[in-house]
Write an enzyme that holds these catalytic residues in place. Structure first.
Site, PDB file in Angstrom:
ATOM      1  N   GLU A  95      96.855  20.766 122.877  1.00 39.68           N
ATOM      2  CA  GLU A  95      96.884  22.290 123.510  1.00 39.68           C
ATOM      3  C   GLU A  95      98.082  23.006 122.912  1.00 39.68           C
ATOM      4  O   GLU A  95      98.699  23.855 123.507  1.00 39.68           O
ATOM      5  CB  GLU A  95      96.940  22.194 124.862  1.00 39.68           C
ATOM      6  CG  GLU A  95      95.782  21.548 125.548  1.00 39.68           C
ATOM      7  CD  GLU A  95      95.638  21.656 127.062  1.00 39.68           C
ATOM      8  OE1 GLU A  95      96.191  22.619 127.843  1.00 39.68           O
ATOM      9  OE2 GLU A  95      95.269  20.519 127.742  1.00 39.68           O
TER      10      GLU A  95
HETATM   11  C1  LIG Z   1      94.444  12.933 122.533  1.00 39.90           C
HETATM   12  C2  LIG Z   1      94.090  14.248 122.410  1.00 39.90           C
HETATM   13  C3  LIG Z   1      93.327  15.009 122.966  1.00 39.90           C
HETATM   14  C4  LIG Z   1      92.650  16.494 122.634  1.00 39.90           C
HETATM   15  N1  LIG Z   1      92.123  17.064 123.226  1.00 39.90           N
HETATM   16  C5  LIG Z   1      91.337  18.151 122.796  1.00 39.90           C
HETATM   17  C6  LIG Z   1      90.384  18.902 123.655  1.00 39.90           C
HETATM   18  O1  LIG Z   1      90.040  18.362 124.773  1.00 39.90           O
HETATM   19  N2  LIG Z   1      89.722  19.884 123.131  1.00 39.90           N
HETATM   20  C7  LIG Z   1      90.220  20.451 121.872  1.00 39.90           C
HETATM   21  O2  LIG Z   1      89.719  21.424 121.632  1.00 39.90           O
HETATM   22  N3  LIG Z   1      91.202  19.841 121.255  1.00 39.90           N
HETATM   23  C8  LIG Z   1      91.639  18.549 121.856  1.00 39.90           C
HETATM   24  N4  LIG Z   1      92.704  17.984 120.827  1.00 39.90           N
HETATM   25  C9  LIG Z   1      93.148  18.416 119.698  1.00 39.90           C
HETATM   26  C10 LIG Z   1      94.470  19.137 119.660  1.00 39.90           C
HETATM   27  O3  LIG Z   1      94.609  20.324 120.361  1.00 39.90           O
HETATM   28  C11 LIG Z   1      94.954  19.337 118.282  1.00 39.90           C
HETATM   29  O4  LIG Z   1      95.122  17.892 117.715  1.00 39.90           O
HETATM   30  C12 LIG Z   1      96.207  20.097 118.034  1.00 39.90           C
HETATM   31  O5  LIG Z   1      95.950  21.363 118.281  1.00 39.90           O
HETATM   32  C13 LIG Z   1      96.648  19.946 116.707  1.00 39.90           C
HETATM   33  O6  LIG Z   1      95.729  20.410 115.410  1.00 39.90           O
HETATM   34  P1  LIG Z   1      95.408  19.070 114.434  1.00 39.90           P
HETATM   35  O7  LIG Z   1      95.270  17.861 114.973  1.00 39.90           O
HETATM   36  O8  LIG Z   1      94.345  19.602 113.539  1.00 39.90           O
HETATM   37  O9  LIG Z   1      96.903  19.244 113.571  1.00 39.90           O
HETATM   38  P2  LIG Z   1      97.257  20.354 112.436  1.00 39.90           P
HETATM   39  O10 LIG Z   1      96.852  21.519 112.850  1.00 39.90           O
HETATM   40  O11 LIG Z   1      96.689  20.034 110.963  1.00 39.90           O
HETATM   41  O12 LIG Z   1      98.713  20.279 112.299  1.00 39.90           O
HETATM   42  C14 LIG Z   1      99.420  19.182 111.636  1.00 39.90           C
HETATM   43  C15 LIG Z   1     100.677  19.434 111.536  1.00 39.90           C
HETATM   44  O13 LIG Z   1     101.096  20.684 110.939  1.00 39.90           O
HETATM   45  C16 LIG Z   1     101.698  21.321 112.079  1.00 39.90           C
HETATM   46  N5  LIG Z   1     101.361  22.923 111.520  1.00 39.90           N
HETATM   47  C17 LIG Z   1     100.229  23.410 111.594  1.00 39.90           C
HETATM   48  N6  LIG Z   1     100.098  24.657 111.332  1.00 39.90           N
HETATM   49  C18 LIG Z   1     101.444  24.901 111.357  1.00 39.90           C
HETATM   50  C19 LIG Z   1     102.288  26.275 111.076  1.00 39.90           C
HETATM   51  N7  LIG Z   1     101.458  27.377 110.877  1.00 39.90           N
HETATM   52  N8  LIG Z   1     103.442  26.290 111.397  1.00 39.90           N
HETATM   53  C20 LIG Z   1     104.174  25.039 111.113  1.00 39.90           C
HETATM   54  N9  LIG Z   1     103.711  24.102 111.491  1.00 39.90           N
HETATM   55  C21 LIG Z   1     102.429  23.949 111.471  1.00 39.90           C
HETATM   56  C22 LIG Z   1     101.457  21.019 113.253  1.00 39.90           C
HETATM   57  O14 LIG Z   1     102.518  21.335 114.350  1.00 39.90           O
HETATM   58  C23 LIG Z   1     101.279  19.459 113.225  1.00 39.90           C
HETATM   59  O15 LIG Z   1     102.710  19.234 113.095  1.00 39.90           O
HETATM   60  C24 LIG Z   1      93.310  16.812 121.368  1.00 39.90           C
HETATM   61  C25 LIG Z   1      94.104  15.878 120.365  1.00 39.90           C
HETATM   62  C26 LIG Z   1      94.448  14.708 120.979  1.00 39.90           C
HETATM   63  C27 LIG Z   1      95.382  13.995 119.961  1.00 39.90           C
END
Ligand SMILES: Cc1cc2nc3c(=O)[nH]c(=O)nc-3n(C[C@H](O)[C@H](O)[C@H](O)COP(=O)(O)OP(=O)(O)OC[C@H]3O[C@@H](n4cnc5c(N)ncnc54)[C@H](O)[C@@H]3O)c2cc1C
Length: 378
Positions: free
Chosen positions: A362
């Protein structure tokens, strides 16, 4: 300004605490070990009315406020992160239907969601787009009176147990965030495919995995809000979700501190309980102070929602601070336990594993700092 909980808030706190101590906390170690969804507990939560705390009475809810919603998630998380996050994700489905749904949609979906007879999920994230939510690639194409959904969602909480899923998809792939719409999709719709489950580090009882939409046809009336309003709906939903995650951080940290205090009073080293050593006292003092500060941030964000004020930044602050103090508190609780803290026989290592998701889901801590920084520097 009044920092005292109302009679209703106190009552709900006591009710959820009693429920959690009896029906949730004793089973959390087993839930974690088995990695199984806690259906029995969810059933009891439904019977006790915990799914409907902050929903209007006309849909079967208790009509309580957002502070009560935060208290419910906090108290459940004090017993089990897996159980609390299940409710948090469920509300990411039910709240937007309440806020943006038509009267027909509300009548059709809310009573069962509010009663906890059906579970909800919120599907935004995709393999290629998490933080960059506007980069999703799932499409929804209008064909007569139906939308056809195609795409893949990943990391969806309640993915296989939910009966109703809010799905974000592009109705206008060229329009960026303004081309996103949200749809109410029912489990069992042809082309709605439940994919693989994730094998997670923490909150192992929560149901997280992949959903696939393969020419999934849904009725046109299942569009939530208007076409192109989906990004806004998702962000509004996440505002409430975020103080909910903050509340979970408070609950998990509170549990870790209580374990640390108990252990520090019992464990003897150099002829006295380790609680007598100032180094240990200082760690516990920081825990108590930071948990209180996090709780205040969470309740403040919830209070603003109740007052109809914008609370995007408050919710971001509450989630960011509470998730980081949950990590710090659980880490130091392990430290206070010494070697035993590293053992699965004691709960504190589980609490650290459960806390970590709060810094990611989130909105990652980095994204939240961008939200807060953007507002402060405006
Ligand atoms: C257990 C679990 C439950 C979840 N449940 C849901 C759910 O119910 N529904 C749903 O839709 N999603 C869900 N998610 C997804 C979750 O919201 C995402 O994993 C999260 O938003 C991060 O996205 P990503 O994993 O693609 O990481 P990325 O966006 O690829 O980020 C990777 C890293 O890069 C950093 N980063 C990315 N962009 C920037 C920027 N512009 N500036 C600085 N740093 C940056 C991030 O902070 C992170 O450290 C869940 C995730 C987990 C692990």
């Amino acid at each position: 300004m009044n920092f005292k909980l109302t009679t209703e808030q106190e009552m709900i706190k006591k009710m959820v605490r009693d429920f959690t101590e009896k029906e949730v906390a004793p089973y959390d170690a087993e839930i974690d070990r088995k990695g199984e969804f806690p259906w029995e507990i969810i059933k009891k939560m439904s019977e006790t009315g915990l799914f409907g705390i902050s929903f209007p009475e006309e849909y079967g809810g208790a009509g309580a406020d957002a502070v009560c919603e935060a208290i419910t998630l906090e108290e459940l998380a004090r017993g089990s992160g897996s159980v609390s996050i299940t409710l948090n994700a469920h509300m990411l489905c039910a709240h937007p239907i309440l806020q943006f749904g038509t009267e027909e949609q509300k009548k059709k979906y809310l009573p069962d969601l509010v009663a906890g007879k059906k579970l909800g999920a919120f599907a935004l994230t995709e393999p290629v787009a998490g933080s960059d939510a506007a980069g999703i690639q799932t499409t929804a194409t209008l064909d007569g009176d139906e939308y056809i959904l195609n795409g893949q969602k990943t990391w969806i909480t309640n993915f296989s147990v939910a009966d109703i899923v809010l799905v974000a998809a592009k109705t206008d792939p060229k329009a960026g965030p303004k081309g996103i719409s949200v749809f109410i999709v029912e489990k069992g719709t042809p082309g709605f495919i439940v994919g693989d489950k994730e094998d997670k580090m923490g909150i192992r009882g929560s149901d997280t995995g992949e959903l696939i939409f393969d020419n999934c046809r849904i009725p046109r009336e299942n569009l939530l809000g208007k076409e192109g309003q989906g990004f806004k709906i998702a962000m509004v939903a996440l505002d409430s979700g975020r103080f909910g995650i903050g509340a979970m951080g408070v609950g998990i940290a509170q549990h870790a501190m209580e374990e640390a205090i108990k252990y520090a009073k019992e464990r003897v080293a150099f002829g006295k309980p380790i609680a007598k050593f100032q180094a240990v006292q200082f760690m516990i003092a920081d825990m108590a102070m930071e948990i209180q500060a996090a709780r205040n941030l969470v309740y403040q964000a919830a209070f603003k929602r109740d007052n109809g004020e914008r609370f995007t930044v408050d919710a971001a602050m509450a989630k960011l601070f509470a998730s980081e103090i949950a990590m710090k508190t659980t880490k130091n609780a392990i430290q206070i336990f010494g070697g035993y803290g590293y053992s699965r026989e004691y709960p504190v290592e589980r609490l650290l594993r459960d806390a970590k998701i709060l810094e990611i889901g989130e909105g990652t801590s980095e994204i939240l700092r961008m939200v807060i920084g953007g507002s402060v520097l405006r």
